[in-house]
Design an enzyme around this catalytic site. Structure first.
Site, mmCIF file in Angstrom:
data_model
loop_
_atom_site.group_PDB
_atom_site.id
_atom_site.type_symbol
_atom_site.label_atom_id
_atom_site.label_comp_id
_atom_site.label_asym_id
_atom_site.label_seq_id
_atom_site.Cartn_x
_atom_site.Cartn_y
_atom_site.Cartn_z
ATOM 1 N N GLU A 85 0.799 -1.227 0.000
ATOM 2 C CA GLU A 85 0.000 0.000 0.000
ATOM 3 C C GLU A 85 0.835 1.283 0.000
ATOM 4 O OE1 GLU A 85 -4.010 -1.854 2.094
ATOM 5 O OE2 GLU A 85 -2.881 -0.319 3.184
ATOM 6 N N GLU A 122 -5.518 -8.475 0.407
ATOM 7 C CA GLU A 122 -6.173 -8.118 1.662
ATOM 8 C C GLU A 122 -7.640 -7.816 1.405
ATOM 9 O OE1 GLU A 122 -4.546 -5.009 4.150
ATOM 10 O OE2 GLU A 122 -2.490 -5.676 3.764
#
Length: 435
Positions: free
Chosen positions: A164, A348
């Site tokens: 991320e 995720e």
């Protein structure tokens, strides 16, 4: 109930994910910028830190047993840069020894190790020298990745450089919610570029060492206008460019999006354009993290002229709207507009849900997982090459700026005793994967 495993093709990977700082505890690790950030009053909701976390550093065998016993194929974990290189430069053999034992434990249990080199733990010594604002971070990061790969790369099924980058750069340097806690457009813009430069530099270095199955993990979040006005549409467009397009476009050799360059461009490093070819190194796969959508309204203040509004959909403990169809939309959008036939993994997806009197009861989480598994399958039915799905997270853990309040885990953790208790969602996966 969750879908059947037979609803997915043979070889599809099911896994659970964690990250080092959130579960390990910081014993025998160097100081990271998260330690500094957490030690500053007001930064963490409950004034906690990751010094003990879930004590995974000592309890990892039983945690890997939980992954295996649920029936998962793989375990996604991260390495702590501050543990491996406490000063950001010099290898600490004890730090690598821990990850050596951990990977051996996965292999012994028949689990595929999915490594993420960096999940937000920057050594404090590097942060003091500018961290992600400093161009030198790219070479330092490549050194870290190659040191880790030299020790455990022979047993790794797959490796991602970064988790991320939007959070590493924008959430941390512009919005100030994560370490280093800045609210500075110049710092954020440089970080937005240098994090990608570090990725490209590391990929090139890892390829030179013979590494294969390399990727990166990006987070995506649906950006919808709060109303039908042109101003709201523009606000959502700008946020989509910053959040969902900046990284994937650069990685795929498509350049930075104009709607984001409007505000970020004036603050980028000199001659940034010369780095774009290095950033767009060929990848073997892309990781997709998806949780929610946000509504955006116009804001008359400074760029990006957008404000988030609360939406009407059901929400998680984090106050994040639940919208499973967004996962289908992003997987299909990525394949159509950016990645083509590049394999994708849902790296995720998960739900924060507070613990009730019976900590094992999380039926809403089971429903959440089922809906997002079906959303993944829907994208595959449209021709998207999705290779796996990882739930976030295996354990309740330290949830960064929110401290120990939000609980994402399939397994409940008692933070006083460190006792692990599988929840209904863990058992649901067990029935799906073992049944």
């Amino acid at each position: 109930m969750l879908p059947s495993r037979s609803d997915f093709p043979a070889g599809f990977t099911f896994g659970a994910a964690t990250s080092a700082y959130q579960i390990e505890g910081t014993a025998v690790a160097g100081l990271s910028h998260w330690d500094s950030f957490a030690a500053t009053p007001g930064n963490i909701a409950d004034d906690s830190d990751g010094s003990r976390a879930c004590d995974h550093l000592n309890l990892w065998p039983q945690d890997l047993d939980l992954v295996r016993d649920a029936g998962f194929d793989a375990y996604r974990f991260s390495t702590s840069w501050a543990r491996v290189m406490p000063d950001g430069l010099t290898v600490n053999p004890d730090g690598l020894d821990f990850y050596d034992r951990l990977v051996d434990g996965m292999v012994e249990r028949g689990l595929k190790p999915f490594l993420t080199f960096y999940h937000w733990e920057l050594p404090a010594a590097l942060a003091a020298n500018g961290g992600w604002q400093n161009r030198d971070i790219a070479a330092r990061f490549a050194d870290f990745c190659t040191a880790v790969h030299a020790r455990i790369g022979d047993r790794i099924a797959s490796a991602a450089t970064l988790n991320e980058p939007w959070c590493i750069a924008w959430l941390s340097h512009f919005l100030g919610h994560h370490a280093p806690g800045l609210r500075d457009i110049h710092a954020a813009s440089r970080a937005m570029h240098h994090v990608l430069l570090a990725h490209g530099t590391a990929i090139r270095a890892l390829r030179a060492e013979g590494a294969t199955s390399l990727g990166i993990v990006l987070n995506f979040e649906t950006c919808h206008p709060a109303d039908d006005s042109p101003a709201a549409a523009r606000a959502a467009e700008t946020q989509d460019a910053i959040y969902n397009q900046w990284f994937i476009r650069a990685l795929m050799g498509q350049g930075y999006p104009d709607a984001a360059l409007e505000g970020i461009g004036p603050h980028l490093p000199d001659r940034w354009q010369a780095d774009m070819e290095l950033i767009a190194q060929p990848l073997d796969w892309l990781g997709v993290n998806y949780y929610t959508r946000k509504l955006h309204a116009p804001d008359p203040g400074l760029w990006p002229h957008a404000a988030e509004l609360s939406g009407p959909l059901p929400k998680t403990q984090m106050d994040w709207e639940i919208r499973p169809e967004g996962l289908t939309e992003f997987l299909t959008r990525l394949a159509r507009d950016h990645t083509g036939n590049l394999p994708l993994y849902v790296t995720e997806n998960g739900m924060a849900l507070g613990a009730g009197p019976d900590v094992t009861q999380d039926d809403r989480r089971v429903e959440f997982i089922a809906d997002h598994l079906r959303a993944t399958r829907a994208a595959m039915d449209q021709g998207v090459d999705v290779r796996g799905f990882f739930y976030w997270s295996l354990l309740d853990n330290y949830e960064w700026g929110w401290g120990y309040g939000p609980r994402f885990g399939l397994v409940h953790v008692d933070y006083d005793t460190m006792a692990r208790t599988p929840k209904a969602s863990w058992h649901a996966f067990h029935r799906m994967l073992r049944g």
